[in-house]
Structure formats: C-alpha cells, structure tokens
Design an enzyme around this catalytic site. Sequence first.
Site, PDB file in Angstrom:
ATOM      1  N   LYS A 182       2.641   1.684   2.456  1.00  0.00           N
ATOM      2  CA  LYS A 182       2.461   2.791   3.420  1.00  0.00           C
ATOM      3  C   LYS A 182       3.815   3.393   3.782  1.00  0.00           C
ATOM      4  O   LYS A 182       4.862   2.744   3.655  1.00  0.00           O
ATOM      5  CB  LYS A 182       1.741   2.336   4.692  1.00  0.00           C
ATOM      6  CG  LYS A 182       2.473   1.274   5.543  1.00  0.00           C
ATOM      7  CD  LYS A 182       3.499   1.838   6.542  1.00  0.00           C
ATOM      8  CE  LYS A 182       4.263   0.744   7.270  1.00  0.00           C
ATOM      9  NZ  LYS A 182       5.472   1.137   7.943  1.00  0.00           N
ATOM     10  N   PRO A 229       8.864  -2.114  -2.606  1.00  0.00           N
ATOM     11  CA  PRO A 229      10.150  -2.663  -2.163  1.00  0.00           C
ATOM     12  C   PRO A 229       9.953  -3.651  -1.001  1.00  0.00           C
ATOM     13  O   PRO A 229       9.092  -3.445  -0.151  1.00  0.00           O
ATOM     14  CB  PRO A 229      10.930  -1.421  -1.705  1.00  0.00           C
ATOM     15  CG  PRO A 229      10.300  -0.276  -2.430  1.00  0.00           C
ATOM     16  CD  PRO A 229       8.854  -0.643  -2.606  1.00  0.00           C
ATOM     17  N   ALA A 237      10.922  -5.886   2.345  1.00  0.00           N
ATOM     18  CA  ALA A 237      11.629  -5.689   3.623  1.00  0.00           C
ATOM     19  C   ALA A 237      12.193  -4.274   3.696  1.00  0.00           C
ATOM     20  O   ALA A 237      13.374  -4.070   3.935  1.00  0.00           O
ATOM     21  CB  ALA A 237      12.731  -6.740   3.804  1.00  0.00           C
ATOM     22  N   ALA A 238      11.307  -3.320   3.489  1.00  0.00           N
ATOM     23  CA  ALA A 238      11.736  -1.939   3.287  1.00  0.00           C
ATOM     24  C   ALA A 238      11.122  -0.954   4.280  1.00  0.00           C
ATOM     25  O   ALA A 238      11.419   0.227   4.230  1.00  0.00           O
ATOM     26  CB  ALA A 238      11.361  -1.508   1.873  1.00  0.00           C
ATOM     27  N   GLY A 278       4.863  -4.005   2.686  1.00  0.00           N
ATOM     28  CA  GLY A 278       4.471  -4.670   1.448  1.00  0.00           C
ATOM     29  C   GLY A 278       3.780  -6.007   1.676  1.00  0.00           C
ATOM     30  O   GLY A 278       2.764  -6.303   1.033  1.00  0.00           O
ATOM     31  N   GLY A 279       4.298  -6.805   2.583  1.00  0.00           N
ATOM     32  CA  GLY A 279       3.686  -8.108   2.865  1.00  0.00           C
ATOM     33  C   GLY A 279       2.301  -7.943   3.480  1.00  0.00           C
ATOM     34  O   GLY A 279       1.348  -8.644   3.104  1.00  0.00           O
ATOM     35  N   SER A 280       2.180  -7.008   4.405  1.00  0.00           N
ATOM     36  CA  SER A 280       0.877  -6.764   5.054  1.00  0.00           C
ATOM     37  C   SER A 280      -0.128  -6.218   4.048  1.00  0.00           C
ATOM     38  O   SER A 280      -1.311  -6.569   4.086  1.00  0.00           O
ATOM     39  CB  SER A 280       1.030  -5.757   6.204  1.00  0.00           C
ATOM     40  OG  SER A 280       1.949  -6.228   7.155  1.00  0.00           O
ATOM     41  N   ASP A 309       0.083  -4.749  11.290  1.00  0.00           N
ATOM     42  CA  ASP A 309      -0.165  -3.691  10.298  1.00  0.00           C
ATOM     43  C   ASP A 309      -1.359  -4.006   9.395  1.00  0.00           C
ATOM     44  O   ASP A 309      -1.788  -3.149   8.617  1.00  0.00           O
ATOM     45  CB  ASP A 309       1.067  -3.515   9.378  1.00  0.00           C
ATOM     46  CG  ASP A 309       2.143  -2.647  10.012  1.00  0.00           C
ATOM     47  OD1 ASP A 309       1.846  -1.969  11.018  1.00  0.00           O
ATOM     48  OD2 ASP A 309       3.272  -2.644   9.485  1.00  0.00           O
TER      49      ASP A 309
HETATM   50  P1  ATP Z   1       6.837  -3.773   7.732  1.00  0.00           P
HETATM   51  O1  ATP Z   1       6.912  -2.334   7.306  1.00  0.00           O
HETATM   52  O2  ATP Z   1       5.423  -4.269   7.997  1.00  0.00           O
HETATM   53  O3  ATP Z   1       7.815  -4.172   8.776  1.00  0.00           O
HETATM   54  P2  ATP Z   1       8.419  -4.463   5.530  1.00  0.00           P
HETATM   55  O4  ATP Z   1       8.034  -3.502   4.445  1.00  0.00           O
HETATM   56  O5  ATP Z   1       9.642  -4.105   6.304  1.00  0.00           O
HETATM   57  O6  ATP Z   1       7.200  -4.644   6.471  1.00  0.00           O
HETATM   58  P3  ATP Z   1       7.827  -6.749   3.874  1.00  0.00           P
HETATM   59  O7  ATP Z   1       8.091  -6.284   2.483  1.00  0.00           O
HETATM   60  O8  ATP Z   1       6.429  -6.887   4.296  1.00  0.00           O
HETATM   61  O9  ATP Z   1       8.646  -5.883   4.938  1.00  0.00           O
HETATM   62  O10 ATP Z   1       8.605  -8.128   4.007  1.00  0.00           O
HETATM   63  C1  ATP Z   1       9.079  -8.657   5.219  1.00  0.00           C
HETATM   64  C2  ATP Z   1       9.357 -10.136   4.995  1.00  0.00           C
HETATM   65  O11 ATP Z   1       8.099 -10.805   4.853  1.00  0.00           O
HETATM   66  C3  ATP Z   1      10.140 -10.429   3.728  1.00  0.00           C
HETATM   67  O12 ATP Z   1      11.482 -10.678   4.032  1.00  0.00           O
HETATM   68  C4  ATP Z   1       9.466 -11.637   3.101  1.00  0.00           C
HETATM   69  O13 ATP Z   1      10.274 -12.787   3.135  1.00  0.00           O
HETATM   70  C5  ATP Z   1       8.206 -11.888   3.933  1.00  0.00           C
HETATM   71  N1  ATP Z   1       6.981 -11.906   3.091  1.00  0.00           N
HETATM   72  C6  ATP Z   1       6.003 -12.800   3.145  1.00  0.00           C
HETATM   73  N2  ATP Z   1       5.048 -12.539   2.251  1.00  0.00           N
HETATM   74  C7  ATP Z   1       5.411 -11.431   1.592  1.00  0.00           C
HETATM   75  C8  ATP Z   1       4.827 -10.671   0.532  1.00  0.00           C
HETATM   76  N3  ATP Z   1       3.664 -11.019  -0.030  1.00  0.00           N
HETATM   77  N4  ATP Z   1       5.483  -9.573   0.110  1.00  0.00           N
HETATM   78  C9  ATP Z   1       6.656  -9.218   0.703  1.00  0.00           C
HETATM   79  N5  ATP Z   1       7.252  -9.906   1.676  1.00  0.00           N
HETATM   80  C10 ATP Z   1       6.647 -11.014   2.137  1.00  0.00           C
END
Ligand code: ATP
Length: 291
Positions: free
Chosen positions: A11, A95, A97-98, A102-104, A137
Amino acid sequence: MEQVFCKAYAKINLGLDVLRRREDGYHELKMIMQTVDICDDLLFVRTDEPGIVLRTDREELPAAGDNLICRAAELLLRERGIRDGVSVTLTKRIPIAAGMAGGSADAAATMHGLNELFGMGYSLEELQELGVKLGADIPYCLAGGTMLSEGIGEILTPLPAPPDCTLVVAKPDINVSTAFVYGNLHADRLTYHPDIDGMAEALREGNLQGITDRMGNVLETVTAREYPVIEQIKELLRRRGAQNALMSGSGPSVFGIFTQRAQAEAAARAVADEKLAGQIFVTTFHGAAQV
Ligand code: ATP
C-alpha cells in the site's frame, strides 16, 4: 485442498494525518490508503506435521516466530483448534521496512490463504477483527483497494479508486523504523494537516488533480528532516512531470503520480541514474482484494 497461492499487495498513503497522541500512546490517524501493483507471492501447503515452516528468499527477514506470517498462521490455527501444520514459501518483492505495509500485507494474505486451505469459513469482517490483534494495518490489508482509514487504522470506509495513472515508487537505501518516526513526532505541534476530507471528496468525484493537490503526509516532518534524500526524490519526480510526489507511511519510500507512462519511466530512470534509490518500480494502483 492441499495448497493455496496468494498475492500480498503493498500500500501507499495518498494522505496521512495524525490527529493526536492518545493517552495509551497510540496515535489517532486519518489516512487515505491505496493498494499498488507491487506484490509478494505466498504459497501455503498443508502438512501432516504440526507447526508452521516458513521459507523465504530474504535472509534479513525473521524466518520463524517473529515473522508476521507465522504469527498470523498461529493465530488462525489456534482459534480453530487445527492440529495440522502448514509450510509457507514467501517470494518477497515489497520493499522491507519501507512504509508500504509489506509485513501486514503478508499477514493478511496468510489469513486469506489459511482460511481457504483449511476451509475455516471466516468472513472478511471476522478476519479483520482477528487481524487487528496483530497490527493496525492488517484490517485494511485484508480488504485492499482505496479506503479512508481512521482510529489507529482499524476504522475503514471504502472509497472509489482514483482515476488510472502510472506511479513511480522509489525506496532509498536507508532503514527507517516506524517506532522511531512516531516516537519523534510532535503531534500537538504540527502546523500543517493535509485535507483528507477534501481528498475523499475528490476521489468520489474522480478528480485526479483534486486528489494530487491534496497529497500530504505529516510523518515527513520527522523522516524527511532526518533524510534529505526523500525531498530530493520528490523534487526530481515533480521536475520530471509527476502531478505530485509524497513519502508513503513512515517512509522512506516515495511515490510520484504520473498521467503519462513514458514520463514515469523516464523519471524512474533518472532516480536510478542519480543513485537516489536502490529499489525503483513503475507501477499502477491495484483494486480491492477478491474475497
Ligand atoms: P508499515 O508501513 O506497516 O509501518 P513497513 O512497510 O514500514 O510497515 P515492513 O516491511 O512491514 O515495514 O517491516 C517492518 C518490520 O517487520 C521489518 O523490519 C521486519 O523485521 C518485520 N517483519 C516481520 N514479518 C515480516 C514480513 N513478512 N515481511 C516484512 N517484514 C516483516
């Protein structure tokens, strides 16, 4: 059923406002969420052995208990008292932690995947009620599409999709922790708040200019101040013809919205040539999840 394949879509936030910091430490948000056509692939295979085995092509991700995929799978298997196990193969493209959830998105895809694999019979609303326990999320990621998101992210109102256009998404090679960004945000001192209601209205009217004129993200006050590359990418994308450009979520990903695909492709090449970002995508919006 023995195996199920699911795609998990990233997203962006077309708009992100923080209204206040609540007494419990959570921030009250008002955001416009939009899925984009950048996805992870997840394959779920039923196993006789109990437990969840995750294979991923990215060694920097937690491979077991801490991965949101495992936590989502454990939650559903426990809720339904299922003793069989599941093996999950993740191909990661979103990507990490971007600011693109991605994790959600992976957790949401896992919930849909296991619901189907084990014939659990959960409705979307039931999955959302369970999912919010794992992350704010996740209810949005379960539905996808275009949404007004309020509360801590769990109050969702569907909106019409924006008019078709091309996006450039660029993730600079820096790591930004969401906790750091919210921890350093002074919600009571914000002097600017994006017009989220106006953007929702522009979406209802199908008015792209009305949408892009209102793009704003108050978390830039923390992340973009810390990392000048974010403003550099935004400026380059605008100079190269983007209607507007913005940081997504807590960053550091930046996206630009283009009406001409050729311009978007040229802008993406310029971001690469200037070495402003290591991960660059030319993509489009993606519609709501088919559930
Ligand atoms: P948000 O926008 O919800 O804050 P994000 O895009 O900043 O999320 P994610 O890619 O979801 O961040 O990753 C955040 C942290 O979650 C990562 O540092 C990682 O260690 C942990 N994590 C756990 N499971 C996953 C997964 N399936 N994919 C990505 N990161 C994951």
